[in-house]
Design a protein around this motif. Structure first.
Motif: not given
Length: 777
Positions: A484-488, A534-537, A553-556
């Motif tokens: 979370y801290m690294k990637m948002g 970060n909710y936007k991510n 970085g892709t959505f499941k």
């Protein structure tokens, strides 16, 4: 220079404010008998998970009946039936196995159930037996017709023994009164193997000393949800024991030299993993044997001192009366006028449930065992335990900041002590009895701390509290925080329930930012206000839902927004969790297409149908707690109906709030639509009944709704009163045509915390038709 006319206007406004305040004070000044409206049986059926027994507000002792001995595991696997027994009692059961002294109220997991006591007559039996055949053990049949539950009092007839059981309690002492028939074989059983969510080897050790013919001391150490929990006791009888003993224990490889004694009968020192004791008496018809059981987190000597000071005598009725008066004082902090009696019962039972926890965790001298297993002393605060924070940060602690500000400040101080004693230097996640059990997600203690700071309720060092929040939010090995801290965001293929965690971390970060802003800590504010976005991510613009994202970085790909299982969420689905941006509803609405599209989305949530298959894998969600696809029986949706206030149609919230109040909260044992979760469900009811709700704790603003009460007066700790008044209130008039605060009409559907705490009056004008022109954004 101020003109004469302006002076007259100021004088008039001042006079109106004084009039409102004095009238409210007059209404709230006379103490009422409010315990008559409390029904502790509400929530004891199905999934409410409340207990009906005797306790006092925030008391260390919760003395309540257990109705079965369901094991946590069968053949090494989780037994799903045990979930019904989180509070030890299920209304549909027909037998009682005894009365134990510690319970959680309304939780979705459990522990405790310490020191079970059961009175019996006839042949001595030291196993509880099975419900289908009560005579197979010491349990007894009972009927709800002879059962009575009130604040600080519970009674029932144990039919198989013709013994009337009565219970009451103070903060640290449970008091029993058993009325026996004539018998030469009367027994009091003390089962130290019994517990809630029990399994083999949960008991690490138990120890008992027979100090004299009326006093017993000892302790119990367990390895459960709290893995290093020790509770000490002192137990006193009103009548000398005729004889006593214990059940034979399993033989171990090493037994020392204790074998020279017959320890099963009249041997004054007992120790082992699984002690079951009995105390024998002769009784006359109608004779009462009374027991005092005092608890301590520190020592049996501490328990004995607690007993001597809190219940020095044997007058059961006096203790009951004093404890019920304590309850009545707490309930009188809000005095309401309701439409019908059912509403009084729901409201004051909700207040009762809201005041069951967190619980005091220290001796009368302030000593308690800390997270580091050392003994500490609470200086200038009361130490509390049992923090179900994933639930209670939402409304319960904000409610305390209004009606229990001293207690809530002490709870923050207790959390700071926890942080100081923690090797992780973290605030609690879900903690009880000097243990962190790490249950649920987020670090919502920071929400409780920030809410107190922002609202000025700080009998603690706010700068140290802020730093504890920052430390907690930066522990990389905690539940996906490293990513979370690294990637948002938290990637689903690295850490499960990833979307829920990302959304809840983002809210908590916003709460930290608000506390930093209040304290003028610009650097901390800037850091955490950025993290709060970060909710936007995890928002997928193509589907319009929050969606699990992978490490690349892709959505499941496999995604069903209705499913509660395996979709990146915990105890909820994407339909509900996509609306979890309490810190920035306006931006969320914009992100989701603006007012019109968002209104349709909210409307659909309440109107659509959620098939059973979508929540069949989730214990905490049942049909009783669902309206459409809105899941009120679980917490992530509790703010959702109030989101209409950030659209151009705030009136749409009003009839839905009243609908939820009526459908999810009813009189009767099955009156709760889900786990009460240590008072969160009840706090939602209280706030919503009064017409406002804390959508984002950490803000000083409440969203207005549609009050259910006709009138309410808050008797605040600061000596002021705040009145909620409704005009034209009825079950049909669920819409609000206008709202006045101290005589001035509000232009927005919001109320400030200071407006409540400074005293005054808010007036809701009710109507059967919505005012669609009011509060246009």
């Amino acid at each position: 220079m101020i003109s004469k006319n302006f002076k007259k206007i100021l004088f008039g406004l001042s006079f109106l404010l004084i009039s409102y305040t004095s009238n409210a004070q007059k209404k709230g000044s006379e103490k009422r008998n409010l315990i008559q409206y409390v029904d502790p049986m509400i929530g004891t059926a199905k999934m409410g998970h409340t207990y009906p027994g005797a306790t006092v507000p925030f008391g260390s002792v919760q003395l309540s009946p257990e109705t079965d001995t369901i094991a946590y595991g069968i053949n090494g696997k989780y037994n799903g039936d045990v979930y019904k027994y989180c509070a030890g009692y299920q209304y549909e059961d027909k037998t009682i196995v005894g009365f134990s002294h510690t319970h959680f109220s309304g939780t979705g997991h459990s522990d405790l159930g310490d020191f079970l006591i059961m009175p019996t007559t006839g042949k001595l039996q030291l196993n509880p037996g099975v419900a289908s055949k009560p005579q197979s053990g010491y349990r007894s049949s009972f009927s709800h017709t002879t059962e009575k539950a009130e604040p600080a009092y519970y009674s029932v007839l144990l039919e198989d023994y013709k013994i009337k059981a009565e219970l009451t309690a103070t903060t640290r002492v449970g008091m029993h009164q058993y009325t026996f028939p004539k018998s030469d074989e009367a027994h009091i059983i003390l089962d130290l193997t019994s517990g809630i969510y029990n399994y083999d080897k949960k008991n690490v050790w138990t120890f008992v000393r027979i100090e004299n013919d009326t006093l017993i001391t000892g302790y119990r150490q367990t390895n459960g949800w709290a893995r290093t929990r020790t509770v000490y006791f002192a137990m006193s009888f009103s009548k000398p024991i005729k004889s006593y003993g214990q059940a034979p224990q399993d033989k171990s490889v090493y037994r020392g030299f204790w074998g020279r004694f017959d320890q099963t009968k009249n041997f004054p020192e007992m120790a082992g993993q699984n002690l079951k004791l009995f105390f024998d008496f002769n009784t006359e018809e109608g004779e009462k044997i009374k027991i005092k059981m005092a608890l301590s987190p520190v020592s049996s000597a501490g328990a004995l001192e607690n007993m001597k000071k809190e219940v020095p005598g044997w007058d059961f009725e006096k203790v009951k009366k004093q404890s019920q008066e304590v309850w009545n004082n707490e309930l009188n902090k809000i005095q309401i006028e309701a439409i019908q009696k059912e509403d009084y019962v729901n409201f004051y039972t909700a207040m009762y449930h809201a005041f069951l926890g967190p619980t005091e965790y220290m001796d009368l001298d302030g000593n308690y065992k800390g997270l580091d297993m050392n003994v500490h002393k609470a200086e200038n605060f009361k130490n509390y335990t049992s923090y179900s924070l994933w639930d209670t940060y939402r409304a319960l602690h904000p409610f305390f900041n209004i009606v229990q500000p001293t207690r809530n400040s002490d709870m923050v101080s207790s959390m700071l002590a926890h942080s100081n004693q923690s090797v992780h230097k973290m605030l609690p996640i879900w903690s009880h009895y000097a243990n962190e059990n790490w249950c649920m997600i987020g670090y919502h203690s920071v929400s409780v701390v920030a809410d107190a700071i922002v609202k000025g309720n700080t009998n603690f060092d706010p700068e140290k509290a802020l730093q504890a929040c920052v430390n907690t939010a930066k522990v990389p090995y905690y539940d996906g925080l490293e990513y979370y801290m690294k990637m948002g965001y938290v990637p689903e293929d690295k850490n499960g329930s990833s979307v829920s965690k990302t959304l809840e971390y983002a809210y908590d970060d916003w709460a930290i930012a608000q506390a930093a802003k209040k304290l003028g800590k610009t650097e901390i504010y800037n850091e955490f206000i950025e993290r709060s976005k970060n909710y936007k991510n995890v928002y997928d613009t193509k589907t319009g839902f929050m969606r699990p994202k992978l490490n690349d970085g892709t959505f499941k790909k496999e995604f069903d927004p209705l499913d509660t299982h395996g979709q990146g969420f915990i105890e909820g689905n994407s339909w509900n969790y996509s609306l979890y941006v309490p810190q920035d509803p306006a931006e969320m609405i914009k992100m989701m297409g603006g007012n019109d599209k968002f209104n349709v989305r909210l409307d659909s949530l309440f109107n659509m149908h959620l098939p059973d298959k979508y929540f069949e894998n989730t214990e905490d969600i049942t049909r009783e707690g669902i309206i459409g696809n809105y899941v009120h029986g679980n917490e992530p949706s509790h703010h959702v109906v109030y989101l209409y206030n950030w659209t151009n149609s705030p009136w749409k919230a009003q009839d839905k709030i009243r609908m939820i109040l009526k459908k999810m909260y009813r009189n009767g044992a099955d009156g709760l639509g889900g786990n009460d979760d240590f008072g969160q469900m009840s706090a939602w009811y209280i706030f919503s009944s009064l017409g406002f709700y804390p959508v984002a704790p950490g803000s000083d603003e409440y969203a207005l709704g549609s009050p259910l009460v006709k009138n309410a007066v808050f008797n605040l700790e600061n000596g002021k009163t705040f009145e909620v008044e409704t005009v034209n209130q009825s079950n049909k008039n669920v819409f609000v045509s206008k709202v006045l605060l101290n005589g001035k009409e509000l232009s927005k559907p919001f109320l400030k915390h200071g407006d409540v705490m400074n005293g005054g009056k808010i007036t809701f004008y009710m109507s059967s038709k919505p005012n669609k022109k009011n509060y246009q954004n």
